[in-house]
Write a protein that holds these residues in place. Structure first.
Motif, short mmCIF file in Angstrom:
data_model
loop_
_atom_site.label_atom_id
_atom_site.label_comp_id
_atom_site.label_asym_id
_atom_site.label_seq_id
_atom_site.Cartn_x
_atom_site.Cartn_y
_atom_site.Cartn_z
N TYR A 60 0.83 -1.21 0.00
CA TYR A 60 0.00 0.00 0.00
C TYR A 60 0.87 1.26 0.00
O TYR A 60 0.63 2.20 -0.75
N THR A 61 1.90 1.25 0.83
CA THR A 61 2.81 2.39 0.90
C THR A 61 3.54 2.58 -0.44
O THR A 61 3.70 3.71 -0.91
N ALA A 62 3.94 1.45 -1.05
CA ALA A 62 4.61 1.53 -2.34
C ALA A 62 3.67 2.07 -3.41
O ALA A 62 4.09 2.86 -4.28
N LEU A 63 2.41 1.67 -3.38
CA LEU A 63 1.44 2.18 -4.36
C LEU A 63 1.16 3.66 -4.17
O LEU A 63 0.83 4.36 -5.12
N LEU A 64 1.29 4.16 -2.96
CA LEU A 64 1.07 5.59 -2.72
C LEU A 64 2.25 6.44 -3.15
O LEU A 64 2.07 7.56 -3.63
N LYS A 65 3.50 5.93 -3.03
CA LYS A 65 4.66 6.78 -3.17
C LYS A 65 5.61 6.41 -4.31
O LYS A 65 6.31 7.28 -4.82
N ASP A 66 5.68 5.17 -4.73
CA ASP A 66 6.66 4.74 -5.72
C ASP A 66 6.04 4.74 -7.12
O ASP A 66 5.10 3.99 -7.39
N ARG A 67 6.58 5.56 -8.02
CA ARG A 67 6.02 5.68 -9.37
C ARG A 67 6.22 4.40 -10.19
O ARG A 67 5.37 4.06 -11.01
N ASP A 68 7.31 3.69 -9.98
CA ASP A 68 7.54 2.46 -10.73
C ASP A 68 6.52 1.38 -10.37
O ASP A 68 6.04 0.65 -11.24
N VAL A 69 6.17 1.29 -9.10
CA VAL A 69 5.15 0.31 -8.67
C VAL A 69 3.79 0.68 -9.24
O VAL A 69 3.04 -0.18 -9.72
N ILE A 70 3.50 1.97 -9.24
CA ILE A 70 2.22 2.43 -9.80
C ILE A 70 2.16 2.10 -11.29
O ILE A 70 1.15 1.62 -11.80
#
Length: 165
Positions: A60-70
């Motif tokens: 969840y944190t990665a989806l909020l902040k990391d553009r590559d994960v998004i």
């Protein structure tokens, strides 16, 4: 003498009841071990669920902040950014869902133990058996007699045979 036999048999019955209750009763050793096993299983399952929760929080944190994960999740959903070319391959599913293992249901198991009534019946029966056995031993040795005692009479006065102190 019979009073002592009765008290001894009562003690034996109470001791038998206590031992059976302590080992196999509702709050006995057997029940304690079963509850300890259930506690271990629940602790293990709780730890698994906590690990899944930590992984989901990290995702969840990665989806909020990391553009590559998004961007990776957007590509899974068939989104394309500017300048990318889309190649469709037939025969493959375009959208694949990710299933999370959320753990399994743990139900409380009833502990197998002897009911309190069975423990009491065991103690009472042990008392009766030991009392009857002690009476039978006394009867065979001649220590107990059920004959009516005859008293000696001296000139109209009954004389009782009492123990000397």
């Amino acid at each position: 003498m019979i009073r002592m036999k009765f008290l001894t048999a009562l003690f034996i019955g109470a001791f038998a009841y206590t031992c059976v209750s302590f080992v196999a009763g509702q709050n006995g050793i057997v029940s304690y071990k079963q509850l300890a096993e259930q506690k271990k299983e629940i602790a293990y399952k709780t730890n698994e669920i906590q690990n899944i929760n930590n992984e989901l929080k990290l995702e969840y944190t990665a989806l909020l902040k990391d553009r590559d994960v998004i961007a990776a999740y957007a590509r899974k959903l068939d989104y394309v950014s500017d300048g990318e070319k889309l190649v469709k391959i037939t025969g493959l599913k375009s959208y694949q869902t990710t299933l999370f293992d959320i753990g399994s249901v743990v139900r409380r198991k009833e502990c197998s133990c002897l009911p309190e009534d069975v423990c009491k019946i065991f103690g009472v029966s042990f008392f009766l058996v030991s009392f009857v056995l002690m009476l039978c031993v006394d009867l065979s040795r001649g220590g107990v007699s059920f004959r009516k005692k005859e008293f000696a009479v001296v000139e109209g006065i009954p004389v009782y045979d009492l123990q000397q102190i």
